[in-house]
Enzyme design. Structure first.
Site, PDB file in Angstrom:
ATOM      1  CB  CYS A   1      17.896  -5.365   0.778  1.00 17.14           C
ATOM      2  SG  CYS A   1      16.829  -5.359  -0.673  1.00 17.14           S
TER       3      CYS A   1
ATOM      4  CB  CYS B   1      11.477 -10.427   1.335  1.00 21.24           C
ATOM      5  SG  CYS B   1      13.176 -10.275   0.736  1.00 21.24           S
TER       6      CYS B   1
ATOM      7  CB  VAL C   1      -0.975  -0.011   1.207  1.00 20.42           C
ATOM      8  CG1 VAL C   1      -0.227  -0.026   2.518  1.00 20.42           C
ATOM      9  CG2 VAL C   1      -1.939   1.161   1.141  1.00 20.42           C
TER      10      VAL C   1
END
Length: 385
Positions: free
Chosen positions: A112, A209, A23
């Protein structure tokens, strides 16, 4: 200047938005499109998403790529998906595994951002002719009077992500924009509904992730089978208390899962990868007063070598608030050192120590570095014990 502190009007300003499928980044794309910017969405496929396609709490997986593409179609903006699996595996996953094998507790999201998103994606944005790269991170940046930009904690303290972005370089920061840094999360979701985005009620990503359901030890064992080398659990005096099935199952400050019978609660005080030993002790042995940092990224004024002894606030874990400390430069070792005014428990090598100007909720981020297991760290624990 336009709303992004760029000189051209929005319709003449191309902005690449890093779209994760969530979102936050979707709202960033929608807001910029509504303001008239020339928006291009880019999503990075970072790992083999087959097993994670339907897993909640992940990011950059198959479902997220689909959601990002759907949002781009709703907004009427071009959208590209780039395969970064090899770079992500080399720069993040392999380093994550090696760090755990070294007895550290790494923060892969920091690596990352530093090695993939803000290096490679920023270069891609420039190649696409964009004047800025915008993300959905909850952190704020403001123009400096002398040029460049400074990084600050987000308006929404519960969502502040400055801990994970301390490694952003001044050059990257000058090009990056964080439109959500001055907004609360509730407002972001309301804007998503207002913009008609299907992801308005999508759950936030929570896990690392590439680690299903938080099972990082299984991931490391698959990448590095030697990581399950058994060893001894010993107390601070070296007395054997039990055995373990690999130091990757433990982190500094851990109490659960030790399976020891003792007269007092015991915690992991340190890990010794050379001997495969897990050293445990009472909670008092966890207290740390001095920390030495490597890989320092400095965002404050001047050069870090010019730091004498500066009062700051530091955060040693993402879930903790910044605490008062003193920052100094060790010329002999060419590294920064932090003295905590109040000892902290569970400070682990491999974690990030993020430095703020003070403990104000909107404080400037001065930079940070990686905590290393050295004599100064252990000496601080011994003093507190």
């Amino acid at each position: 200047m336009n709303s992004l502190d760029l000189p051209k009007p929005p319709h003449e300003t191309r902005v690449v938005v890093a779209m994760s499928g969530g979102v936050d980044s979707s709202v960033v794309a929608g807001l910029l499109k509504r303001e008239g910017y020339d928006v291009v969405g880019v999503t990075l496929q970072l790992y083999d998403h087959g097993a994670a396609t339907h897993r909640k709490g992940a990011c950059c997986a198959g479902r997220d790529i689909h959601d990002a593409r759907a949002v781009a179609e709703t907004l009427g903006i071009p959208h590209y998906v780039l395969d970064y699996e090899d770079r992500f595996r080399e720069s993040v996953i392999d380093r994550f595994a090696e760090s755990y094998l070294s007895g550290e507790t790494p923060i892969p999201c920091v690596e990352c951002n530093r090695s993939v998103k803000f290096r490679d994606l920023l270069g891609l944005a420039r190649d696409l002719g964009a004047e800025a790269l915008a993300t959905g991170h909850y952190v704020a940046s403001r123009a400096r009077p002398e040029g460049g930009r400074a990084l600050y904690r987000a308006l929404d303290p519960a969502r502040d992500q400055s801990y994970f972005l301390y490694a952003t370089t001044p050059e990257q920061l000058a090009y990056l924009r964080f439109p959500l840094g001055e907004r609360p999360k509730d407002e972001t979701r309301a804007l998503a509904r207002e913009l008609g985005l299907a992801v308005a009620d999508k759950a936030d990503s929570q896990d690392i992730c590439f680690v299903p359901q938080g099972g990082y030890a299984d991931v490391i064992a698959k990448l590095r089978p030697e990581a399950t080398r058994p060893g001894e659990i010993v107390d601070l005096d070296g007395r054997r208390l039990g055995e373990h099935e690999g130091i990757i199952h433990y982190t500094v400050g851990q109490r659960r899962g030790l399976k020891l019978s003792a007269g007092e609660p015991l915690y992991v005080v340190r890990l010794e990868p050379e001997t495969a030993r897990v050293v445990v002790g009472p909670r008092a042995a966890l207290a740390t007063r001095r920390i030495r940092l490597t890989d320092l990224n400095w965002l404050g004024d001047g050069a870090p070598e010019d730091i004498a002894e500066r009062p700051v606030a530091v955060r040693v874990r993402s879930t903790r608030e910044p605490r008062p400390a003193r920052l100094s430069w060790n010329a002999a070792e060419a590294c920064a050192e932090v003295e905590l005014l109040v000892p902290e428990d569970g400070v682990s090598p491999g974690q990030a120590c993020v430095i703020y100007a003070d403990d104000d909720p909107r404080a400037q981020v001065l930079g940070g570095g990686t905590i290393r297991r050295i004599g100064a760290l252990q000496a601080g624990a011994a003093e507190a014990a």
